[in-house]
Every structure is written in C-alpha cells, then in structure tokens.
Motif scaffolding. Sequence first.
Motif, PDB file in Angstrom:
ATOM      1  N   ALA A 204       0.833  -1.208   0.000  1.00 20.52           N
ATOM      2  CA  ALA A 204       0.000   0.000   0.000  1.00 20.52           C
ATOM      3  C   ALA A 204       0.868   1.258   0.000  1.00 20.52           C
ATOM      4  O   ALA A 204       0.545   2.252  -0.667  1.00 20.52           O
ATOM      5  N   HIS A 205       1.957   1.222   0.758  1.00 19.58           N
ATOM      6  CA  HIS A 205       2.870   2.364   0.799  1.00 19.58           C
ATOM      7  C   HIS A 205       3.402   2.681  -0.599  1.00 19.58           C
ATOM      8  O   HIS A 205       3.412   3.844  -1.026  1.00 19.58           O
ATOM      9  N   LEU A 206       3.829   1.661  -1.315  1.00 19.30           N
ATOM     10  CA  LEU A 206       4.388   1.875  -2.649  1.00 19.30           C
ATOM     11  C   LEU A 206       3.301   2.232  -3.669  1.00 19.30           C
ATOM     12  O   LEU A 206       3.555   2.987  -4.611  1.00 19.30           O
ATOM     13  N   ARG A 207       2.090   1.730  -3.457  1.00 21.87           N
ATOM     14  CA  ARG A 207       1.015   2.025  -4.415  1.00 21.87           C
ATOM     15  C   ARG A 207       0.626   3.495  -4.403  1.00 21.87           C
ATOM     16  O   ARG A 207       0.371   4.082  -5.454  1.00 21.87           O
ATOM     17  N   TRP A 208       0.601   4.118  -3.187  1.00 17.33           N
ATOM     18  CA  TRP A 208       0.244   5.542  -3.188  1.00 17.33           C
ATOM     19  C   TRP A 208       1.370   6.375  -3.783  1.00 17.33           C
ATOM     20  O   TRP A 208       1.125   7.387  -4.439  1.00 17.33           O
ATOM     21  N   MET A 209       2.619   5.946  -3.583  1.00 16.58           N
ATOM     22  CA  MET A 209       3.733   6.639  -4.220  1.00 16.58           C
ATOM     23  C   MET A 209       3.635   6.534  -5.742  1.00 16.58           C
ATOM     24  O   MET A 209       3.842   7.516  -6.470  1.00 16.58           O
TER      25      MET A 209
END
Length: 312
Positions: free
Chosen positions: A92-97
């Motif tokens: 999820a962290h990388l998806r918003w980035m």
Amino acid sequence: MIEATGLTKRYGKTLAVDNLTFQVEAGRVTGFLGPNGAGKSTTMRMILGLDNPTAGQVLIKGKRYRELKDPLRTVGALLDAKWVHPNRSARAHLRWMAAANRIPAHRVDEVLDTVGLTSVAGKRAGAFSLGMSQRLGIAGALLGDPEVLLFDEPVNGLDPEGILWIRKFMHRLADEGRTVFVSSHLLSEMALTASDLVVIGKGRLISQSSTKEFVSRATENAVKVRSPQLEQLRTLLVQAGADVTDSDDGVTVSGMDSEKIGELAAANRIALHELSPQAGSLEQAFMQITGDSVEYHTGLEAEAQHVLEPTR
C-alpha cells in the motif's frame, strides 16, 4: 549526473555547508563520506529540494530538482528508512507513491520482488525490522526506474547477506549507466562498493577522486617481507633508509618499494620467501585526511589519529 556548484547552507549562525562544489558521474558508484556533522545529510536534502541553499545550486541532469517533470522517474532516494506510515502495508505504501507519480501499479510488485519483500508485501510496515525497512525504502527509490539514485546509509540494519546484496545491486545499477550517490559510515563497505569518493568535512570539500587515488594519496604503502636471513636484510634496509617494523612472521617495510627491496636482497644473496605490497585501507586514509575536520574526539580517537599520522 549530479553537479553541485558553490553550494552553501546556513542555519542562523551555523554554516552547515560551505561553498561546496563537486560532480557525481553517471555509470559510477560514488561514495559520500565525512565525519558526523560534516554536512552530508544537509547536502543530500538540498540535492532533493527538501532544503533551499543559502547560495549556490545543485543540478540533476542540468535541472534543479523542482524543475524536473515527474521527478520520481528521474531521481530515486532513500534518506530515512522509517519514513513510512506504520499502519500501511509495504504494498500500500508503494502504491500511493506510484499513483502520486503516475507510475503503473504493476511496477510496485516488480520492485518488491527486486528487494526481496514479496512474501511480506501485505504486512504492516511499522512491524518491519530496520533491515526490512531499508529494503522497502530502496524499493521506493527504484519505483520510477530513475537514472539517478541517492542512498543515505543504505546498509544500516542489514545482515551480511543483505549488505552483499546491496553492494552487488549498486554495482549493477552503475553498470546500467545510472548515477549512484551513496553516503555511509561503514568505510570497509565503501571501499568495496564505491569507485569514486566525495569527502567533506565541516561543510567543505576535502577531496574528490577515485577511491584508489584517495587511499594511495593519504596512506604510505608498505611491503611485507619474509626471509630466512631476516636480521641481515633488516640491517641492510635500515642502512638504506627504510623503516622496518616487525610483523607476525617477517617484517613490514615502508619508505622503499618492493622492486628496490628485491634488488637489495639479490645484490646481497639474501633469499626471499615473500615480498608483497600492502596497500593502505580506506579507514586509515579517511582518518588521516579528515582528522582536522572531526568536531569531537574521544581519547581513543585522538590516540588512533596520532598513530596514523606520519612522523614529521
């Protein structure tokens, strides 16, 4: 390429970075070294536009960071491994980035696989060890497949296998023609990782050169010698002006290269069992060159510095 020119940063009366000029070339791993408080983190923050310079500028591929279109596609950075919402999963962290930088979602799983986090992609990042957090930070830096990469202490918290992986990975990135700029206090690892060095102290440039040149310029190379006629050879070496010190099974000679030692032994019919140059270490060179730039010395550090200083 990263190009800093006259880069200066003041915080009130404190001069953190002082007229710093250097270049980081593409296709190379460049180590960024300096004692604590030297201004390394401040410099990296100015490269990324997180701090504005008081004077001077730093360009990435000829542009300031804020002038870059889709900057994550040009520059990837890891400055703080714990900069992540603790309740978000790694994925999820990388998806918003990715979404914020118009990067395809499938790239998230690619970088998670690259850094070895696929099996824990759904776990909360706040529960990660420091080593796992470092890998997640590296994944974030790689997300936009950038040409320029900045890493601040990337091996913190990694086990020996992880450190070896980082080293090989950085070499691979450089071999692909990318610009890799890495700050680290682990000098033994920098000696194996970085082909070039930018060394600063008290905010000023001390040296920019290849790692090999930095070490050879700062340390006096020595030669290890073993011989069944060691005492005779020792006397001849001292008479010739060399410095001779005992080692475990022979002597270490400085002030004379291996060719001259070999010629001296041959001229006096002395057998040699070993004649091997001993290059200085990056740690020795770093302490020798940056000694005057360390803000605080402990008693042991002062003693070590005295030992490393050549006799005047």
